[in-house]
Design a protein around this motif. Structure first.
Motif, PDB file in Angstrom:
ATOM      1  N   ARG A 317       0.817  -1.217   0.000  1.00 43.77           N
ATOM      2  CA  ARG A 317       0.000   0.000   0.000  1.00 43.77           C
ATOM      3  C   ARG A 317       0.852   1.270   0.000  1.00 43.77           C
ATOM      4  NH1 ARG A 317      -0.451  -2.670   4.658  1.00 43.77           N
ATOM      5  NH2 ARG A 317       0.458  -1.763   6.535  1.00 43.77           N
ATOM      6  N   GLU A 318       2.157   1.154   0.298  1.00 43.86           N
ATOM      7  CA  GLU A 318       3.043   2.318   0.286  1.00 43.86           C
ATOM      8  C   GLU A 318       3.833   2.433  -1.010  1.00 43.86           C
ATOM      9  OE1 GLU A 318       5.638   2.217   3.643  1.00 43.86           O
ATOM     10  OE2 GLU A 318       4.006   2.196   5.120  1.00 43.86           O
ATOM     11  N   LEU A 439      -5.570  14.425   1.254  1.00 40.23           N
ATOM     12  CA  LEU A 439      -6.044  13.308   2.081  1.00 40.23           C
ATOM     13  C   LEU A 439      -5.368  11.989   1.685  1.00 40.23           C
ATOM     14  CD1 LEU A 439      -9.872  14.128   2.260  1.00 40.23           C
ATOM     15  CD2 LEU A 439      -8.205  14.332   4.106  1.00 40.23           C
ATOM     16  N   CYS A 440      -4.879  11.898   0.447  1.00 41.12           N
ATOM     17  CA  CYS A 440      -4.189  10.680  -0.015  1.00 41.12           C
ATOM     18  C   CYS A 440      -2.673  10.818   0.117  1.00 41.12           C
ATOM     19  CB  CYS A 440      -4.568  10.373  -1.463  1.00 41.12           C
ATOM     20  SG  CYS A 440      -6.295   9.865  -1.669  1.00 41.12           S
ATOM     21  N   ASP A 441      -2.219  11.770   0.904  1.00 41.09           N
ATOM     22  CA  ASP A 441      -0.792  11.966   1.161  1.00 41.09           C
ATOM     23  C   ASP A 441       0.004  12.171  -0.125  1.00 41.09           C
ATOM     24  OD1 ASP A 441      -1.115  11.715   3.927  1.00 41.09           O
ATOM     25  OD2 ASP A 441      -1.014   9.526   3.797  1.00 41.09           O
ATOM     26  N   GLY A 442      -0.569  12.879  -1.072  1.00 42.10           N
ATOM     27  CA  GLY A 442       0.137  13.186  -2.309  1.00 42.10           C
ATOM     28  C   GLY A 442       0.122  12.084  -3.340  1.00 42.10           C
ATOM     29  N   ASN A 443      -0.575  10.976  -3.089  1.00 41.14           N
ATOM     30  CA  ASN A 443      -0.627   9.850  -4.038  1.00 41.14           C
ATOM     31  C   ASN A 443      -1.653  10.176  -5.125  1.00 41.14           C
ATOM     32  OD1 ASN A 443      -1.178   7.375  -5.351  1.00 41.14           O
ATOM     33  ND2 ASN A 443      -0.428   6.252  -3.570  1.00 41.14           N
ATOM     34  N   ILE A 444      -1.163  10.634  -6.291  1.00 42.03           N
ATOM     35  CA  ILE A 444      -2.046  11.081  -7.370  1.00 42.03           C
ATOM     36  C   ILE A 444      -2.950   9.953  -7.894  1.00 42.03           C
ATOM     37  CG2 ILE A 444      -2.095  12.038  -9.712  1.00 42.03           C
ATOM     38  CD1 ILE A 444      -1.356  14.086  -7.644  1.00 42.03           C
ATOM     39  N   PRO A 445      -2.403   8.743  -8.207  1.00 45.94           N
ATOM     40  CA  PRO A 445      -3.283   7.677  -8.708  1.00 45.94           C
ATOM     41  C   PRO A 445      -4.395   7.317  -7.722  1.00 45.94           C
ATOM     42  CG  PRO A 445      -0.991   7.155  -9.156  1.00 45.94           C
ATOM     43  CD  PRO A 445      -0.990   8.340  -8.254  1.00 45.94           C
ATOM     44  N   LYS A 446      -4.064   7.291  -6.437  1.00 45.02           N
ATOM     45  CA  LYS A 446      -5.071   6.948  -5.430  1.00 45.02           C
ATOM     46  C   LYS A 446      -6.138   8.022  -5.360  1.00 45.02           C
ATOM     47  CE  LYS A 446      -5.387   5.414  -0.615  1.00 45.02           C
ATOM     48  NZ  LYS A 446      -4.610   5.153   0.618  1.00 45.02           N
ATOM     49  N   ALA A 447      -5.719   9.300  -5.395  1.00 48.33           N
ATOM     50  CA  ALA A 447      -6.680  10.391  -5.365  1.00 48.33           C
ATOM     51  C   ALA A 447      -7.578  10.352  -6.597  1.00 48.33           C
ATOM     52  CB  ALA A 447      -5.945  11.727  -5.274  1.00 48.33           C
ATOM     53  N   ALA A 448      -6.978  10.057  -7.760  1.00 46.88           N
ATOM     54  CA  ALA A 448      -7.758   9.980  -8.990  1.00 46.88           C
ATOM     55  C   ALA A 448      -8.794   8.865  -8.917  1.00 46.88           C
ATOM     56  CB  ALA A 448      -6.821   9.758 -10.180  1.00 46.88           C
ATOM     57  N   ALA A 469       4.534  19.119  -9.422  1.00 41.28           N
ATOM     58  CA  ALA A 469       4.290  17.727  -9.802  1.00 41.28           C
ATOM     59  C   ALA A 469       4.609  16.824  -8.633  1.00 41.28           C
ATOM     60  CB  ALA A 469       5.151  17.346 -11.009  1.00 41.28           C
ATOM     61  N   GLU A 470       3.737  15.835  -8.453  1.00 41.47           N
ATOM     62  CA  GLU A 470       3.952  14.904  -7.332  1.00 41.47           C
ATOM     63  C   GLU A 470       4.860  13.789  -7.781  1.00 41.47           C
ATOM     64  OE1 GLU A 470       1.967  17.249  -4.832  1.00 41.47           O
ATOM     65  OE2 GLU A 470       2.843  15.350  -4.262  1.00 41.47           O
TER      66      GLU A 470
END
Length: 470
Positions: A317-318, A439-448, A469-470
């Motif tokens: 997950r990380e 809220l997703c700690d900068g995780n772009i794919p997860k936020a998307a 850019a993340e």
């Protein structure tokens, strides 16, 4: 996790020889693909570059040397082994100068093909690793690991560096993160790689048998000991001894293990004669070893003796989009084994993979992909095919009730212009996206995935706002 089989393009126009070589390749664990002409070979290589090519230098529509030069120009990472029936030194030298990794003189045995091809693939992999390191690019794979996440790049560097020393490597990580794979990588990259790699799972062996498993026993040492038996310590002489789930070992045996590590000598169960062996120790646990020391379940002196080079394997997950790369590799292998036509994952399936918590890590992912392949057959894996159980949201502990406070309700103030309460849609969209990324700690794919849009759309919108850019 095992890597998918290497794809080998066999370019041979003689049908009988091609059939023999295909069987040689399959028996050696490769995935062969056959071409009979130079034109067909280049068409297949351009459509999907193979890992290696086994190339005949005499083809019906041209010279094999032209195919070799084209492969080196268009796909420089392909390891090419040329075949010649004439054993001409001049031809072999010309092929090597043109970029061939090695050559084979027909006829050749299956063992010779396996060794030659294996060496060529290994040298090609090393060249890629060196190139990636010198160019600063992240490595997409390493010694059986798949993934380019920053956390994994750090793991690759530590394993590579630690392998060259004699220091004990202590691997920690959740179940299913690949601790044994990391131990095997240390062994393969070490000067002891020609020696044995012996693994002992301290949690899988009964308490009264583990001492015998590690140190061996002599005949008559206990009921059932009808003959002398060497243990893992002796079997690993000159190589690596991997002690998995070390924190599960009984305290009394931990003391004997400490003496063995300090002196290099041990006594088989029932014997009074000490024996000496030369092993390199690699240990692993899915627990926090310091917490085990504090709880009195793990000896502090043994901890400091073994905890020399710590390696923490991050949970899946990380690792961001590594989950997609791993899942695609697992899908290719499972589809080939089951004879299914799966080629990839749909976008909703990728979103499901990215948002799942993966408590079982790569082992759970492998099981999920395998289940989907066994139970279905399609061009793509859909989200509904994946046996992913939604994680239960953590319920916060109820806080003690606060004493009631009486507050007078605020008086509503009249708004002179109601249109001022209306905000532009673009402003609301940007606020929602930035909040999701936060809220997703900068995780772009997860936020998307949570927002229901593609990661590329999210990257594009943030770039248009001038966001970093993340």
């Amino acid at each position: 996790m095992a890597e998918p089989p290497a794809r080998v393009l066999l370019v041979e126009d003689t049908a009988s020889l091609a059939a023999v070589y295909v069987e040689y390749l399959r028996a050696a664990g490769y995935q062969p693909e056959q071409a009979r002409t130079a034109e067909e070979a280049m068409r297949l290589a351009r459509a999907a570059p193979p890992d290696a090519a086994l190339l005949d230098l005499r083809l019906p529509d041209g010279d094999g040397m032209s195919v070799l030069r084209a492969l080196r120009r268009e796909s420089p990472d392909v390891a090419v082994v040329v075949m010649t029936a004439h054993g001409s030194v001049a031809t072999a030298v010309e092929a090597m100068r043109a970029g061939a990794a090695d050559f084979l003189v027909k006829p050749f045995a299956a063992e010779r093909l396996s060794v030659t091809l294996g060496n060529a693939l290994e040298r090609a992999a090393l060249r890629r690793e060196v190139r990636d390191l010198t160019s600063g690019k992240p490595r997409l794979a390493f010694q059986g690991f798949i993934g380019a996440a920053p956390a994994m790049q750090a793991v690759y560097r530590v394993l590579e560096t630690a392998a060259q020393s004699k220091a004990t490597v202590f691997i920690t990580g959740e179940s299913g993160t690949g601790k044994e794979l990391a131990a095997e990588a240390v062994h393969r990259l070490s000067p002891r790689h020609a020696g044995p790699f012996i693994a002992i799972n301290c949690a899988a062996i009964p308490k009264d048998l583990i001492e015998s498993e590690i140190f061996g026993h002599v005949r008559g040492a206990f009921t059932g000991a009808v003959a002398d038996r060497i243990g893992a310590a002796q079997a690993a002489d000159g190589g690596t001894l991997f002690l998995d789930e070390l924190c599960e070992m009984d305290l009394s045996l931990q003391g004997k293990l400490l003496r063995f590590i300090q002196s290099g000598t041990f006594q088989p169960v029932g014997s009074t004669t000490p024996r000496r062996t030369d092993v390199r120790f690699v240990c692993a646990t899915n627990r926090d070893p310091l917490e085990e020391v504090k709880a009195g379940r793990f000896r502090e002196d043994l901890y400091y003796r073994l905890h020399v080079v710590p390696v923490r394997l991050p949970p899946l997950r990380e690792r961001g989009e590594d989950v997609i790369a791993i899942a695609e590799a697992l899908l290719a292998r499972s589809a080939a084994e089951e004879g299914k036509r799966f080629l990839g994952f749909s976008e909703p399936a990728k979103a499901a993979l990215l948002t799942h918590h993966w408590p079982g890590n790569v082992r759970e992912l492998e099981n999920a992909v395998r289940t989907a392949v066994v139970l279905h057959d399609a061009d793509q894996v859909e989200a509904a095919m994946l046996p992913l159980r939604a994680a239960e949201p953590e319920q916060p502990e109820p806080a003690a009730p606060a004493p009631p406070v009486l507050v007078a309700p605020p008086r509503e103030r009249p708004v002179a212009d109601p249109s001022r309460l209306i905000r532009p849609l673009a402003e609301i969209e940007r606020e929602a996206i930035e909040r999701a990324v936060l809220l997703c700690d900068g995780n772009i794919p997860k936020a998307a995935a949570f927002l229901g849009i593609s990661p590329s759309t999210l990257y594009r919108k943030r770039a248009s706002w001038g966001a970093a850019a993340e």
